[in-house]
Write an enzyme that holds these catalytic residues in place. Structure first.
Site, mmCIF file in Angstrom:
data_model
loop_
_atom_site.group_PDB
_atom_site.id
_atom_site.type_symbol
_atom_site.label_atom_id
_atom_site.label_comp_id
_atom_site.label_asym_id
_atom_site.label_seq_id
_atom_site.Cartn_x
_atom_site.Cartn_y
_atom_site.Cartn_z
ATOM 1 N N HIS A 1 29.359 18.481 -21.306
ATOM 2 C CA HIS A 1 27.921 18.768 -21.241
ATOM 3 C C HIS A 1 27.640 20.208 -21.658
ATOM 4 O O HIS A 1 28.568 21.001 -21.888
ATOM 5 C CB HIS A 1 27.387 18.510 -19.829
ATOM 6 C CG HIS A 1 28.074 19.294 -18.751
ATOM 7 N ND1 HIS A 1 27.809 20.621 -18.496
ATOM 8 C CD2 HIS A 1 29.028 18.923 -17.856
ATOM 9 C CE1 HIS A 1 28.554 21.038 -17.492
ATOM 10 N NE2 HIS A 1 29.314 20.037 -17.077
ATOM 11 N N HIS B 1 20.572 25.723 -19.465
ATOM 12 C CA HIS B 1 19.236 25.217 -19.791
ATOM 13 C C HIS B 1 18.201 26.092 -19.094
ATOM 14 O O HIS B 1 18.497 26.761 -18.101
ATOM 15 C CB HIS B 1 19.077 23.749 -19.359
ATOM 16 C CG HIS B 1 19.320 23.489 -17.895
ATOM 17 N ND1 HIS B 1 18.409 23.811 -16.908
ATOM 18 C CD2 HIS B 1 20.383 22.946 -17.250
ATOM 19 C CE1 HIS B 1 18.891 23.473 -15.724
ATOM 20 N NE2 HIS B 1 20.088 22.952 -15.889
ATOM 21 N N ASP C 1 18.810 25.632 -8.936
ATOM 22 C CA ASP C 1 19.795 24.686 -9.476
ATOM 23 C C ASP C 1 21.181 25.291 -9.280
ATOM 24 O O ASP C 1 21.586 26.193 -10.005
ATOM 25 C CB ASP C 1 19.504 24.447 -10.961
ATOM 26 C CG ASP C 1 20.304 23.286 -11.530
ATOM 27 O OD1 ASP C 1 21.118 22.702 -10.796
ATOM 28 O OD2 ASP C 1 20.102 22.968 -12.720
ATOM 29 N N ASP D 1 26.036 19.443 -6.638
ATOM 30 C CA ASP D 1 25.004 19.961 -7.545
ATOM 31 C C ASP D 1 23.672 19.738 -6.849
ATOM 32 O O ASP D 1 23.130 18.629 -6.847
ATOM 33 C CB ASP D 1 25.062 19.228 -8.882
ATOM 34 C CG ASP D 1 24.197 19.869 -9.954
ATOM 35 O OD1 ASP D 1 23.221 20.557 -9.596
ATOM 36 O OD2 ASP D 1 24.483 19.677 -11.149
ATOM 37 N N GLU E 1 26.530 26.809 -16.219
ATOM 38 C CA GLU E 1 27.193 25.752 -15.448
ATOM 39 C C GLU E 1 28.346 25.086 -16.196
ATOM 40 O O GLU E 1 28.299 23.893 -16.494
ATOM 41 C CB GLU E 1 26.170 24.695 -15.023
ATOM 42 C CG GLU E 1 25.272 24.180 -16.150
ATOM 43 C CD GLU E 1 24.265 23.159 -15.651
ATOM 44 O OE1 GLU E 1 24.695 22.133 -15.086
ATOM 45 O OE2 GLU E 1 23.061 23.394 -15.841
ATOM 46 N N TYR F 1 36.585 18.543 -15.989
ATOM 47 C CA TYR F 1 36.661 17.236 -15.319
ATOM 48 C C TYR F 1 37.969 16.566 -15.713
ATOM 49 O O TYR F 1 38.231 16.336 -16.899
ATOM 50 C CB TYR F 1 35.456 16.383 -15.716
ATOM 51 C CG TYR F 1 34.159 17.146 -15.506
ATOM 52 C CD1 TYR F 1 33.528 17.176 -14.261
ATOM 53 C CD2 TYR F 1 33.592 17.884 -16.545
ATOM 54 C CE1 TYR F 1 32.372 17.903 -14.057
ATOM 55 C CE2 TYR F 1 32.430 18.617 -16.350
ATOM 56 C CZ TYR F 1 31.825 18.633 -15.110
ATOM 57 O OH TYR F 1 30.688 19.376 -14.909
ATOM 58 N N HIS G 1 26.420 12.392 -13.388
ATOM 59 C CA HIS G 1 25.178 12.195 -12.642
ATOM 60 C C HIS G 1 25.390 11.207 -11.492
ATOM 61 O O HIS G 1 24.592 10.303 -11.272
ATOM 62 C CB HIS G 1 24.056 11.723 -13.581
ATOM 63 C CG HIS G 1 23.619 12.787 -14.541
ATOM 64 N ND1 HIS G 1 23.465 12.556 -15.882
ATOM 65 C CD2 HIS G 1 23.332 14.094 -14.347
ATOM 66 C CE1 HIS G 1 23.090 13.676 -16.485
ATOM 67 N NE2 HIS G 1 23.013 14.623 -15.565
ATOM 68 N N ARG H 1 32.748 22.051 -11.204
ATOM 69 C CA ARG H 1 31.646 22.700 -11.919
ATOM 70 C C ARG H 1 31.098 23.810 -11.045
ATOM 71 O O ARG H 1 31.023 23.665 -9.816
ATOM 72 C CB ARG H 1 30.542 21.688 -12.249
ATOM 73 C CG ARG H 1 29.373 22.295 -13.004
ATOM 74 C CD ARG H 1 28.462 21.243 -13.638
ATOM 75 N NE ARG H 1 27.697 20.444 -12.695
ATOM 76 C CZ ARG H 1 27.904 19.155 -12.444
ATOM 77 N NH1 ARG H 1 28.899 18.514 -13.050
ATOM 78 N NH2 ARG H 1 27.142 18.502 -11.582
ATOM 79 N N ASP I 1 0.819 -1.212 0.000
ATOM 80 C CA ASP I 1 0.000 0.000 0.000
ATOM 81 C C ASP I 1 0.856 1.266 0.000
ATOM 82 O O ASP I 1 0.380 2.349 0.345
ATOM 83 C CB ASP I 1 -0.942 0.011 1.214
ATOM 84 C CG ASP I 1 -0.184 0.021 2.532
ATOM 85 O OD1 ASP I 1 1.034 -0.247 2.512
ATOM 86 O OD2 ASP I 1 -0.814 0.284 3.573
#
Length: 430
Positions: A355, A359, A274, A263, A384, A388, A246, A397, A41
């Site tokens: 990356h 955004h 963010d 992050d 951002e 790395y 990530h 970052r 449940d």
């Protein structure tokens, strides 16, 4: 809800923007999210469909909004359906919206119980010549679960096969990308809560603490400031872990001499913040850490200057790549031959910065917003950049949230969050 009530004038304005873009004699439908089961449940905590919240402010399951500007009956130009409440529900689940409370929240005058939906919907579909369905078409979406919206679309197509349909997403991409003043205030509040969490963490971090302990410090500060918690799954990555973009395990020890990439961002009233900061675990940067850190900061500062009306998102990223290339040459991570022989589809700088730089941000961390047309005032973008270097056990970052202005430099919603080497060291060594 933990957050303070939001004026329904925001949602009235948002609906006006949406209906102004609808085709004549068209009807738009927006469904709440499901409550998702875990097992037995148990369920996941409910989170409202962001489009329904954007247009109504209703933060409750089993809710439906209809927009029909050309309705013959004026009371059906906007209609809200909510789950009928009673004393039993109030005792077991807590207070739900009454019709009066739903109107006060949303500004929608006509509110029915959900049990009346099919009857009222049929009446309106007999007038409507087209129906807008709300589908998720975000460029990063990857949805495998059938949603409440999906089931409604299937039901509607089967029951009303003669009606043509359109998608609401295109309208929402344009509308949600440009924020109203009330939205900017909510995002700013989320950023302020994040600031409190970060300043708390700066005086907590030291060699030997665990990444999850740091995550807990953030959560403590977020909850005590009326946030529901993190706007997205937090990344607390020490040492080599920062090279995993990530990384969310957050289960390793923070060691003396390592850098710690965080992050994280608080949500407030469904709006996100963010932030990314990278700090030395022991409170002092080494010369090399400082060198790389300041290179990232320079890229961030230069990229921020380009966030002005008229900038094209794709071209912006190309220009940021050129700035990053120059910094990587200065750090000795690239040489001229690397740049001269680079693959245009994957430039040399991508080895260390793989990356994107910015955004949209708002109700979603990666928010809706036009990306193929020029940037506009009151859009909110992250900035951002990162570098790395797995071979040096380091990833750095830095990220802030910026509001584009009609004239001049963008406003940094995180301007009070420590950022420079000197500010970080001062806070960590108080």
């Amino acid at each position: 809800m933990k957050y303070f009530p939001i004026s329904n004038q925001l949602f009235i304005k948002n609906r006006a923007k949406f209906t102004a873009a609808m085709k004549p004699k068209s009807l738009a439908v927006f469904n709440a999210n499901d409550i998702y089961p875990i097992g037995a449940d148990s369920t996941l905590p409910f989170e409202q469909n962001r489009d329904l919240f954007y247009l109504s402010g209703v933060d409750q399951e089993e809710s439906i909004l209809l927009l029909f500007p050309d309705s013959v009956d004026p009371k059906h130009k906007e209609v809200l359906f909510v789950r009928e409440t009673n004393e039993h529900i109030a005792i077991w689940e807590g207070e739900k919206l009454t019709k009066e409370a739903a109107t006060e929240t949303s500004g929608v005058e006509t509110v029915y119980w959900l049990t009346d939906f099919e009857k009222v919907f049929h009446e309106l579909m007999c007038e409507a010549e087209l129906v807008y369905f709300n589908t998720n078409e975000h460029y990063r979406q990857s949805v495998e679960t059938e949603t409440r919206e999906d089931r409604f679309i299937q039901w509607c197509k089967k029951k009303y096969p003669a009606h043509p349909f359109a998608k609401s997403n295109q309208i929402l991409q344009n509308a949600r990308g440009v924020k109203e003043p009330e939205e900017l205030a909510l995002i700013k509040n989320a950023c302020s809560i994040t600031e409190k969490g970060f300043k708390r963490v700066l005086q907590f971090v030291k060699p030997g603490v665990m990444e999850y302990e740091i995550e807990a410090e953030y959560m403590h500060e977020f909850l005590r400031n009326r946030s529901r918690g993190f706007a997205y799954t937090p990344i607390v990555a020490s040492g080599f872990n920062a090279n995993v973009l990530h990384y969310i395990q957050n289960n390793q020890e923070c060691k003396d001499g390592d850098m710690l990439l965080m992050d994280v961002g608080a949500e407030y009233a469904n709006y996100a913040s963010d932030m990314t900061r990278t700090i030395p675990v022991n409170g002092r940067f080494t010369d090399r850490q400082k060198e790389v850190y300041n290179a990232v900061l320079r890229v961030k500062d230069e990229a921020t200057k380009m966030l002005v009306p008229g900038t094209m998102w794709a071209e912006y990223h190309v220009e940021v790549g050129k700035i990053m290339t120059s910094e990587l040459l200065g750090l000795g991570l690239l040489d001229k031959a690397d740049v001269q022989n680079e693959d245009p589809a994957w430039p040399a700088y991508k080895k260390y910065f793989m990356h994107g730089t910015s955004h949209h941000m708002g109700l979603d961390t990666h928010d809706y917003g036009a990306l193929k047309t020029p940037m506009k005032a009151n859009m909110v973008f992250t900035v951002e950049p990162g570098i790395y270097i797995p071979g040096e056990n380091m990833g750095i970052r830095l990220e802030d949230d910026m509001v584009i202005q009609e004239n001049g430099a963008p406003i940094n919603l995180m301007e009070n969050i420590p950022l420079t080497v000197e500010e970080i060291e001062e806070w960590m060594n108080k």
